[in-house]
Design an enzyme around this catalytic site. Structure first.
Site, PDB file in Angstrom:
ATOM      1  N   ARG A 149       0.817  -1.226   0.000  1.00 53.88           N
ATOM      2  CA  ARG A 149       0.000   0.000   0.000  1.00 53.88           C
ATOM      3  C   ARG A 149       0.847   1.271   0.000  1.00 53.88           C
ATOM      4  O   ARG A 149       0.661   2.168  -0.819  1.00 53.88           O
ATOM      5  CB  ARG A 149      -0.923   0.008   1.235  1.00 53.88           C
ATOM      6  CG  ARG A 149      -2.125  -0.898   1.112  1.00 53.88           C
ATOM      7  CD  ARG A 149      -2.899  -0.907   2.416  1.00 53.88           C
ATOM      8  NE  ARG A 149      -2.092  -1.515   3.456  1.00 53.88           N
ATOM      9  CZ  ARG A 149      -2.309  -2.738   3.952  1.00 53.88           C
ATOM     10  NH1 ARG A 149      -3.327  -3.438   3.543  1.00 53.88           N
ATOM     11  NH2 ARG A 149      -1.523  -3.233   4.879  1.00 53.88           N
ATOM     12  N   ASP A 169       9.965  -6.700  -4.471  1.00 54.37           N
ATOM     13  CA  ASP A 169       8.958  -7.301  -3.587  1.00 54.37           C
ATOM     14  C   ASP A 169       8.894  -8.788  -3.939  1.00 54.37           C
ATOM     15  O   ASP A 169       8.813  -9.133  -5.120  1.00 54.37           O
ATOM     16  CB  ASP A 169       7.582  -6.641  -3.835  1.00 54.37           C
ATOM     17  CG  ASP A 169       6.594  -6.920  -2.711  1.00 54.37           C
ATOM     18  OD1 ASP A 169       6.082  -5.968  -2.113  1.00 54.37           O
ATOM     19  OD2 ASP A 169       6.334  -8.114  -2.425  1.00 54.37           O
ATOM     20  N   ALA A 229       9.483   2.502   7.611  1.00 53.78           N
ATOM     21  CA  ALA A 229       8.785   1.220   7.809  1.00 53.78           C
ATOM     22  C   ALA A 229       8.887   0.824   9.292  1.00 53.78           C
ATOM     23  O   ALA A 229       8.039   1.209  10.098  1.00 53.78           O
ATOM     24  CB  ALA A 229       9.379   0.158   6.896  1.00 53.78           C
ATOM     25  N   GLU A 259      12.816   2.964  20.267  1.00 54.38           N
ATOM     26  CA  GLU A 259      11.991   4.172  20.268  1.00 54.38           C
ATOM     27  C   GLU A 259      11.470   4.440  21.675  1.00 54.38           C
ATOM     28  O   GLU A 259      11.051   3.498  22.342  1.00 54.38           O
ATOM     29  CB  GLU A 259      10.805   4.007  19.301  1.00 54.38           C
ATOM     30  CG  GLU A 259      11.262   3.915  17.847  1.00 54.38           C
ATOM     31  CD  GLU A 259      10.109   3.882  16.841  1.00 54.38           C
ATOM     32  OE1 GLU A 259       8.954   4.072  17.242  1.00 54.38           O
ATOM     33  OE2 GLU A 259      10.384   3.670  15.658  1.00 54.38           O
ATOM     34  N   HIS A 278       8.698   8.952  14.449  1.00 49.80           N
ATOM     35  CA  HIS A 278       7.627   8.006  14.087  1.00 49.80           C
ATOM     36  C   HIS A 278       6.289   8.727  13.873  1.00 49.80           C
ATOM     37  O   HIS A 278       5.299   8.432  14.551  1.00 49.80           O
ATOM     38  CB  HIS A 278       7.482   6.912  15.158  1.00 49.80           C
ATOM     39  CG  HIS A 278       6.867   5.651  14.612  1.00 49.80           C
ATOM     40  ND1 HIS A 278       7.214   4.408  15.057  1.00 49.80           N
ATOM     41  CD2 HIS A 278       5.916   5.443  13.654  1.00 49.80           C
ATOM     42  CE1 HIS A 278       6.510   3.498  14.404  1.00 49.80           C
ATOM     43  NE2 HIS A 278       5.723   4.100  13.544  1.00 49.80           N
ATOM     44  N   ILE A 279       6.308   9.671  12.922  1.00 50.04           N
ATOM     45  CA  ILE A 279       5.111  10.495  12.682  1.00 50.04           C
ATOM     46  C   ILE A 279       4.457  10.181  11.332  1.00 50.04           C
ATOM     47  O   ILE A 279       3.632  10.960  10.847  1.00 50.04           O
ATOM     48  CB  ILE A 279       5.442  12.009  12.743  1.00 50.04           C
ATOM     49  CG1 ILE A 279       6.594  12.366  11.792  1.00 50.04           C
ATOM     50  CG2 ILE A 279       5.776  12.422  14.168  1.00 50.04           C
ATOM     51  CD1 ILE A 279       6.807  13.865  11.604  1.00 50.04           C
TER      52      ILE A 279
HETATM   53  P1  NAD Z   1       1.649  -3.779   2.962  1.00 46.55           P
HETATM   54  O1  NAD Z   1       1.412  -5.079   3.615  1.00 46.55           O
HETATM   55  O2  NAD Z   1       0.575  -3.183   2.110  1.00 46.55           O
HETATM   56  O3  NAD Z   1       2.967  -3.864   2.062  1.00 46.55           O
HETATM   57  C1  NAD Z   1       4.143  -4.483   2.466  1.00 46.55           C
HETATM   58  C2  NAD Z   1       4.807  -5.065   1.235  1.00 46.55           C
HETATM   59  O4  NAD Z   1       6.078  -5.611   1.613  1.00 46.55           O
HETATM   60  C3  NAD Z   1       4.012  -6.207   0.588  1.00 46.55           C
HETATM   61  O5  NAD Z   1       3.818  -5.961  -0.795  1.00 46.55           O
HETATM   62  C4  NAD Z   1       4.886  -7.440   0.814  1.00 46.55           C
HETATM   63  O6  NAD Z   1       4.797  -8.380  -0.247  1.00 46.55           O
HETATM   64  C5  NAD Z   1       6.261  -6.797   0.882  1.00 46.55           C
HETATM   65  N1  NAD Z   1       7.268  -7.645   1.498  1.00 46.55           N
HETATM   66  C6  NAD Z   1       7.119  -8.637   2.400  1.00 46.55           C
HETATM   67  N2  NAD Z   1       8.302  -9.197   2.685  1.00 46.55           N
HETATM   68  C7  NAD Z   1       9.233  -8.555   1.940  1.00 46.55           C
HETATM   69  C8  NAD Z   1      10.624  -8.683   1.788  1.00 46.55           C
HETATM   70  N3  NAD Z   1      11.306  -9.618   2.453  1.00 46.55           N
HETATM   71  N4  NAD Z   1      11.247  -7.855   0.940  1.00 46.55           N
HETATM   72  C9  NAD Z   1      10.566  -6.908   0.239  1.00 46.55           C
HETATM   73  N5  NAD Z   1       9.231  -6.771   0.350  1.00 46.55           N
HETATM   74  C10 NAD Z   1       8.575  -7.570   1.187  1.00 46.55           C
HETATM   75  O7  NAD Z   1       2.058  -2.776   4.119  1.00 46.55           O
HETATM   76  P2  NAD Z   1       1.985  -1.173   4.090  1.00 46.55           P
HETATM   77  O8  NAD Z   1       0.650  -0.744   4.562  1.00 46.55           O
HETATM   78  O9  NAD Z   1       2.492  -0.680   2.793  1.00 46.55           O
HETATM   79  O10 NAD Z   1       3.015  -0.833   5.264  1.00 46.55           O
HETATM   80  C11 NAD Z   1       4.393  -1.125   5.157  1.00 46.55           C
HETATM   81  C12 NAD Z   1       5.050  -0.936   6.503  1.00 46.55           C
HETATM   82  O11 NAD Z   1       5.054   0.445   6.846  1.00 46.55           O
HETATM   83  C13 NAD Z   1       4.276  -1.577   7.652  1.00 46.55           C
HETATM   84  O12 NAD Z   1       4.623  -2.908   7.832  1.00 46.55           O
HETATM   85  C14 NAD Z   1       4.636  -0.752   8.834  1.00 46.55           C
HETATM   86  O13 NAD Z   1       5.684  -1.374   9.522  1.00 46.55           O
HETATM   87  C15 NAD Z   1       5.123   0.555   8.243  1.00 46.55           C
HETATM   88  N6  NAD Z   1       4.315   1.688   8.704  1.00 46.55           N
HETATM   89  C16 NAD Z   1       4.956   2.754   9.254  1.00 46.55           C
HETATM   90  C17 NAD Z   1       4.233   3.846   9.706  1.00 46.55           C
HETATM   91  C18 NAD Z   1       4.933   5.058  10.286  1.00 46.55           C
HETATM   92  O14 NAD Z   1       4.336   5.756  11.073  1.00 46.55           O
HETATM   93  N7  NAD Z   1       6.162   5.329   9.901  1.00 46.55           N
HETATM   94  C19 NAD Z   1       2.836   3.849   9.624  1.00 46.55           C
HETATM   95  C20 NAD Z   1       2.203   2.745   9.042  1.00 46.55           C
HETATM   96  C21 NAD Z   1       2.952   1.668   8.598  1.00 46.55           C
END
Ligand code: NAD
Length: 304
Positions: A149, A169, A229, A259, A278-279
């Site tokens: 996403r 991916d 991430a 954190e 972490h915002i």
């Molecule tokens: P998502 O599940 O939609 O996408 C994650 C993608 O990573 C998937 O397409 C998956 O196939 C891929 N993936 C899995 N293992 C992998 C690997 N070994 N190598 C490469 N790709 C791989 O998740 P998202 O909604 O896009 O969120 C991603 C991450 O962002 C979350 O897991 C979360 O940790 C982080 N996040 C951070 C914040 C923040 O405040 N900074 C907020 C929300 C989410």
């Protein structure tokens, strides 16, 4: 039917609950003891990353049908135990994607144009015009690691900025890649060829320290690494070395292995890194969407 809202929730989300005829009990972040008292007669609990919905809490709520988490991570909910008892657990994983993507883009611009550095210098009375020489993004290559996403949303914006997009991916979605004009490549190729590498993978065993010393050394000396991430996707010690010794040019970080980031952490001593606490999901829009989405899901479960 009674819902306990145990964390701050946007008023629009509260309206969703009330319009569905639910009785809302609102108490932000009660202590674990107080939580046990509050759940006795509720059918639903809504939380954020706090408070903890443990086995004890679940057992204290005999009428509980659904636990809603406004946001993504479910670390504070004993999901297995709840589901084992037939209690549904719902969250709002997509609600903050655009906000996190926009923060990643903000970090890219900030590092590429040394905005935070220049701002710090201005406040010290230093006109750091020469030291703040930057890099333009148009025509550069963005490597997106994790094309889900958030990765998709980042790629879409990068494309509009005139960047080339490389994707990595293990579960490639070719159709979405086509939409953003991106090309799937091996991780090593992505690291070698990208001017900016941005991480959007979940933290799982396979992604723990995915970006380690060996992989940092594959990157261009002029490249920028963005991590919005999870902290442990990057080996922090290796990253500090990379930034100190110039294996890469800079980094933008929103997440950390520890954190809050300890006050005197080596990262805070480096001029070529931009740090945010972490915002990623901290926007009015993301918070509202997360609340409304989870409230709607809770209503759906309760109303069958
Ligand atoms: P998502 O599940 O939609 O996408 C994650 C993608 O990573 C998937 O397409 C998956 O196939 C891929 N993936 C899995 N293992 C992998 C690997 N070994 N190598 C490469 N790709 C791989 O998740 P998202 O909604 O896009 O969120 C991603 C991450 O962002 C979350 O897991 C979360 O940790 C982080 N996040 C951070 C914040 C923040 O405040 N900074 C907020 C929300 C989410």
């Amino acid at each position: 039917m009674k819902v306990l809202v145990a964390a701050p929730l946007h008023e629009k989300a509260l309206e969703v609950l009330e319009n569905a005829g639910l009785e809302v009990v609102y108490e932000e972040y009660p202590s674990q003891e107080r939580l046990l008292e509050l759940v006795g007669d509720v059918e639903a609990i809504i939380v954020r990353s706090k408070p903890k919905v443990t086995r004890e809490v679940i057992d204290a709520a005999p009428g509980l049908k659904v636990i809603g988490r406004a946001g993504v991570g479910l670390d504070n909910v004993d999901v297995e135990y709840a589901r084992g008892k037939g209690i549904e657990v719902v969250n709002s994983p997509g609600a903050s994607s655009r906000s996190v993507a926009e923060l990643a883009i903000a970090l890219i611009f900030n590092v590429a144009r040394k905005v935070a550095f220049a701002d710090r210098k201005m406040r010290e009375g230093v006109w750091a015009k020469k030291q703040a020489m930057g890099m333009e993004l148009e025509g550069k290559t963005l490597g997106v690691v994790g094309f889900g996403r958030i990765g998709y949303s980042v790629a879409k914006i990068a494309r509009a900025l005139g960047m080339e997009v490389l994707l990595y991916d293990p579960y490639p979605n070719e159709e979405r890649a086509k939409e953003v004009g991106g090309k799937f490549v091996e991780l090593e190729t992505l690291l070698k060829e990208s001017d900016v590498v941005t991480l959007h993978v979940p933290l799982i065993d396979a992604t723990y320290h995915l970006i380690n010393e060996e992989r940092l050394r594959l990157m261009k000396k002029t490249a920028i690494l963005i991590n919005a991430a999870r902290g442990a996707v990057v080996d922090t010690n290796a990253l500090v070395k990379a930034l100190q010794e110039g294996w890469i040019a800079g980094a933008g970080l929103d997440v950390y292995e520890e954190e809050p980031l300890p006050k005197d952490h080596p990262l805070t001593k480096l001029d070529n890194v931009v740090l945010t606490p972490h915002i990623g999901a901290s926007t009015v829009e993301a918070q509202m969407r997360a609340g409304v989405e989870v409230a709607e899901k809770v209503v759906k479960v309760l109303k069958g």
